[in-house]
Scaffold this motif. Structure first.
Motif, short mmCIF file in Angstrom:
data_model
loop_
_atom_site.label_atom_id
_atom_site.label_comp_id
_atom_site.label_asym_id
_atom_site.label_seq_id
_atom_site.Cartn_x
_atom_site.Cartn_y
_atom_site.Cartn_z
N GLU A 13 0.84 -1.19 0.00
CA GLU A 13 0.00 0.00 0.00
C GLU A 13 0.87 1.24 0.00
O GLU A 13 2.06 1.17 0.29
CB GLU A 13 -0.98 -0.01 1.17
N ASP A 14 0.25 2.35 -0.36
CA ASP A 14 1.00 3.60 -0.43
C ASP A 14 0.02 4.74 -0.28
O ASP A 14 -1.20 4.57 -0.48
CB ASP A 14 1.73 3.70 -1.78
N ALA A 15 0.54 5.89 0.09
CA ALA A 15 -0.28 7.10 0.15
C ALA A 15 0.61 8.29 -0.14
O ALA A 15 1.80 8.28 0.19
CB ALA A 15 -0.90 7.24 1.55
N HIS A 16 0.05 9.25 -0.81
CA HIS A 16 0.76 10.52 -1.02
C HIS A 16 -0.18 11.67 -0.73
O HIS A 16 -1.38 11.60 -1.03
CB HIS A 16 1.30 10.63 -2.45
N ARG A 17 0.39 12.72 -0.17
CA ARG A 17 -0.35 13.95 0.00
C ARG A 17 -0.49 14.61 -1.38
O ARG A 17 0.39 14.49 -2.23
CB ARG A 17 0.45 14.87 0.95
N ASP A 45 3.85 8.16 -8.22
CA ASP A 45 2.83 7.23 -8.70
C ASP A 45 2.50 6.22 -7.58
O ASP A 45 3.13 5.17 -7.46
CB ASP A 45 3.32 6.51 -9.95
N ALA A 46 1.51 6.59 -6.77
CA ALA A 46 1.18 5.79 -5.58
C ALA A 46 0.73 4.39 -5.95
O ALA A 46 0.89 3.45 -5.16
CB ALA A 46 0.10 6.49 -4.76
N LEU A 47 0.18 4.22 -7.14
CA LEU A 47 -0.31 2.90 -7.52
C LEU A 47 0.86 1.99 -7.89
O LEU A 47 0.93 0.84 -7.43
CB LEU A 47 -1.31 3.02 -8.68
N LEU A 48 1.79 2.48 -8.68
CA LEU A 48 2.94 1.64 -9.02
C LEU A 48 3.82 1.38 -7.80
O LEU A 48 4.43 0.31 -7.70
CB LEU A 48 3.76 2.27 -10.15
N HIS A 49 3.87 2.33 -6.88
CA HIS A 49 4.65 2.09 -5.65
C HIS A 49 4.03 0.92 -4.87
O HIS A 49 4.75 0.06 -4.36
CB HIS A 49 4.67 3.34 -4.76
N ALA A 50 2.71 0.88 -4.79
CA ALA A 50 2.05 -0.19 -4.06
C ALA A 50 2.20 -1.53 -4.79
O ALA A 50 2.35 -2.58 -4.16
CB ALA A 50 0.57 0.14 -3.84
ZN LIG Z 1 4.76 6.38 -3.10
#
Ligand SMILES: [Zn+2]
Length: 162
Positions: A13-17, A45-50
Motif C-alpha cells: 500500500e502507499d499514500a501521497h499527499r 505514482d502511488a499505484l505503481l509504488h504499491a
Molecule cells: Zn509512493
C-alpha cells in the motif's frame, strides 16, 4: 533462502499527499485535469509504488524504500515504472512471476472511472500479464482524506517451474 511454495501472496500500500499544481500519475497513466498532484520524491505514482511493494512483500524482499531511498538525490523525480521494473526483476530472479493483481485506489477527485481500462492495460503491460488479470477498483474517502491518494494492492505470485 529459496522458497518452495508454488504460490505466494503479496500485499502493498502507499499514500501521497496531494497539492495544487503538481502532476498526478496513477498506474503509469497521467490523470488529465487533476486539480492536485502527488507530493513525492519520485514521480509520486502511488499505484505503481504499491504494486512494487506487493511484489517485494510476496517474496519477503522488503519494500521499495530499501531499494530506492527517498533521501537519495539520484532518485529525485524517478519514473516509477523503473521502480516496478526493478521489483519485478527481483521476483523473476527468484523464480516467480505474477499471476494476477488487484488494485484499489482511494481518491476523492477527480473520478477515475474513465481511466479504468487504461490503467489496467498499462499495469498489465508493465507486469507482462493479460489485462484480464488486473482488477482495478476505485473508492473515495467520503471526504475523510480529500487531500490524499491512497492505494492498496494484492498480487499472486506463482513459481515459474510449477
Ligand atoms: Zn509512493
Amino acid at each position: 533462502m529459496k522458497s518452495f511454495l508454488a504460490y505466494r501472496i503479496g500485499y502493498g500500500e502507499d499514500a501521497h499527499r496531494l497539492a495544487a499544481g503538481l502532476p498526478l500519475v496513477l498506474g503509469g497513466v497521467a490523470v488529465a485535469h487533476a486539480e492536485y498532484g502527488a507530493v513525492a520524491h519520485s514521480d509520486g505514482d502511488a499505484l505503481l509504488h504499491a504494486v512494487a511493494d506487493a511484489l517485494l512483500s510476496g517474496l519477503a524482499l522488503g519494500d521499495i524504500g530499501q531499494y530506492f531511498p527517498d533521501t537519495a538525490a539520484e532518485w529525485r523525480g524517478l519514473d516509477s515504472r523503473l521502480i516496478l521494473a526493478r521489483a519485478l526483476e527481483l521476483v523473476r530472479e527468484r523464480g516467480y512471476q505474477p499471476v494476477n493483481v488487484a488494485l484499489v485506489v482511494t481518491l476523492d477527485r477527480p473520478k477515475l472511472g474513465p481511466l479504468r481500462a487504461e490503467i489496467a492495460r498499462t499495469v498489465a503491460g508493465l507486469l507482462g500479464l493479460p489485462e484480464t488479470e488486473v482488477g482495478v477498483s476505485f473508492k473515495t474517502s467520503e471526504g475523510l482524506a480529500p487531500e490524499h491518494v491512497q492505494t492498496r494492492v494484492t498480487v499472486l505470485l506463482e513459481r515459474a517451474d510449477v
